[in-house]
Scaffold this motif. Structure first.
Motif, PDB file in Angstrom:
ATOM      1  N   PRO A 177     -12.964  14.042  28.639  1.00 52.91           N
ATOM      2  CA  PRO A 177     -14.442  12.760  28.499  1.00 52.91           C
ATOM      3  C   PRO A 177     -15.811  13.101  27.571  1.00 52.91           C
ATOM      4  CG  PRO A 177     -14.751  12.826  30.754  1.00 52.91           C
ATOM      5  CD  PRO A 177     -14.014  14.043  30.576  1.00 52.91           C
TER       6      PRO A 177
ATOM      7  N   TRP B  52     -19.019  13.180  26.917  1.00 51.91           N
ATOM      8  CA  TRP B  52     -20.335  13.550  27.728  1.00 51.91           C
ATOM      9  C   TRP B  52     -21.074  12.642  27.758  1.00 51.91           C
ATOM     10  CZ3 TRP B  52     -17.727  13.348  32.453  1.00 51.91           C
ATOM     11  CH2 TRP B  52     -17.129  14.701  33.284  1.00 51.91           C
TER      12      TRP B  52
ATOM     13  N   VAL C 225     -20.800   9.235  27.956  1.00 45.77           N
ATOM     14  CA  VAL C 225     -20.791   8.126  29.186  1.00 45.77           C
ATOM     15  C   VAL C 225     -22.077   8.599  29.934  1.00 45.77           C
ATOM     16  CG1 VAL C 225     -20.389   9.294  31.795  1.00 45.77           C
ATOM     17  CG2 VAL C 225     -18.958   9.436  30.241  1.00 45.77           C
TER      18      VAL C 225
ATOM     19  N   SER D  82     -24.006   5.580  28.193  1.00 46.91           N
ATOM     20  CA  SER D  82     -23.225   4.225  29.064  1.00 46.91           C
ATOM     21  C   SER D  82     -24.855   3.655  30.403  1.00 46.91           C
ATOM     22  CB  SER D  82     -22.310   4.375  30.210  1.00 46.91           C
ATOM     23  OG  SER D  82     -22.150   4.928  31.052  1.00 46.91           O
TER      24      SER D  82
ATOM     25  N   PHE E  81     -23.778   4.641  33.595  1.00 42.11           N
ATOM     26  CA  PHE E  81     -24.415   6.148  33.878  1.00 42.11           C
ATOM     27  C   PHE E  81     -26.279   5.828  34.544  1.00 42.11           C
ATOM     28  CE2 PHE E  81     -25.721  10.042  32.839  1.00 42.11           C
ATOM     29  CZ  PHE E  81     -25.112  10.737  34.055  1.00 42.11           C
TER      30      PHE E  81
ATOM     31  N   ILE F 227     -18.088   5.070  37.516  1.00 46.27           N
ATOM     32  CA  ILE F 227     -18.265   5.655  36.789  1.00 46.27           C
ATOM     33  C   ILE F 227     -16.888   6.495  36.710  1.00 46.27           C
ATOM     34  CG2 ILE F 227     -19.667   7.211  35.044  1.00 46.27           C
ATOM     35  CD1 ILE F 227     -22.398   5.527  36.737  1.00 46.27           C
TER      36      ILE F 227
ATOM     37  N   ILE G 116     -14.054   6.858  33.780  1.00 42.57           N
ATOM     38  CA  ILE G 116     -13.730   7.916  32.740  1.00 42.57           C
ATOM     39  C   ILE G 116     -12.421   8.238  32.945  1.00 42.57           C
ATOM     40  CG2 ILE G 116     -14.317   9.560  32.501  1.00 42.57           C
ATOM     41  CD1 ILE G 116     -16.998   9.698  33.204  1.00 42.57           C
TER      42      ILE G 116
ATOM     43  N   ILE H 264     -14.354   4.354  29.510  1.00 38.84           N
ATOM     44  CA  ILE H 264     -15.891   4.834  28.799  1.00 38.84           C
ATOM     45  C   ILE H 264     -14.609   5.714  27.760  1.00 38.84           C
ATOM     46  CG2 ILE H 264     -17.731   6.537  29.085  1.00 38.84           C
ATOM     47  CD1 ILE H 264     -17.924   5.112  31.521  1.00 38.84           C
TER      48      ILE H 264
ATOM     49  N   ARG I 179     -13.467   8.322  25.795  1.00 39.85           N
ATOM     50  CA  ARG I 179     -12.757   9.746  25.138  1.00 39.85           C
ATOM     51  C   ARG I 179     -13.499  10.717  24.148  1.00 39.85           C
ATOM     52  NH1 ARG I 179      -9.648  11.925  29.589  1.00 39.85           N
ATOM     53  NH2 ARG I 179      -9.670  10.454  31.326  1.00 39.85           N
TER      54      ARG I 179
END
Length: 119
Positions: free
Chosen positions: A16, A18, A21, A24, A27, A108, A112, A117, A119
């Motif tokens: 992913p 990161w 992520v 988001s 997160f 989460i 992923i 979410i 990539r």
């Protein structure tokens, strides 16, 4: 986001993004919840520990007061309470994490893995 499938073995799509992520909302909410729990509790414990050290250093007479006429002193009780508070905080954190952090972290992780979410 492209609808084309990535070529097989394309390393850039195996993991992913990161940064995406971390940006988001899910997160960010999880991180905020963790910080609101951990930072104050850590601060409180450090103050409690520092109080013990300061009293032991600068108030030895107070720490030497015997409780109930036995060999148990205020300093010994404070020292034992350091262990008790450490175990209590650990237990509290584990229970809190099981209820508040882990379900959101799992959600989460699923996002992923499923690609919800980016990539």
């Amino acid at each position: 986001m492209s609808t084309e499938s990535p070529p097989p073995g394309d390393v850039t799509t195996d993991h992913p993004d990161w940064e995406t992520v971390q940006r988001s909302p899910e997160f960010q909410a999880l991180r905020t919840r963790l910080r609101r729990f951990v930072f104050p509790l850590t601060g409180a414990f450090l103050v409690w520990y520092l109080l013990y050290v300061v009293l032991a250093s600068y108030a030895p007479g107070f720490m030497a007061i015997k409780i109930g006429g036995s060999n148990i002193t205020v300093g010994l009780i404070f020292g034992l309470l350091q262990f008790v508070s450490t175990f209590a905080i650990t237990t509290w954190y584990v229970k809190f994490a099981d209820r508040k952090f882990d379900p959101h972290a799992e959600a989460i992780r699923r996002e992923i893995e499923t690609g919800e979410i980016e990539r």
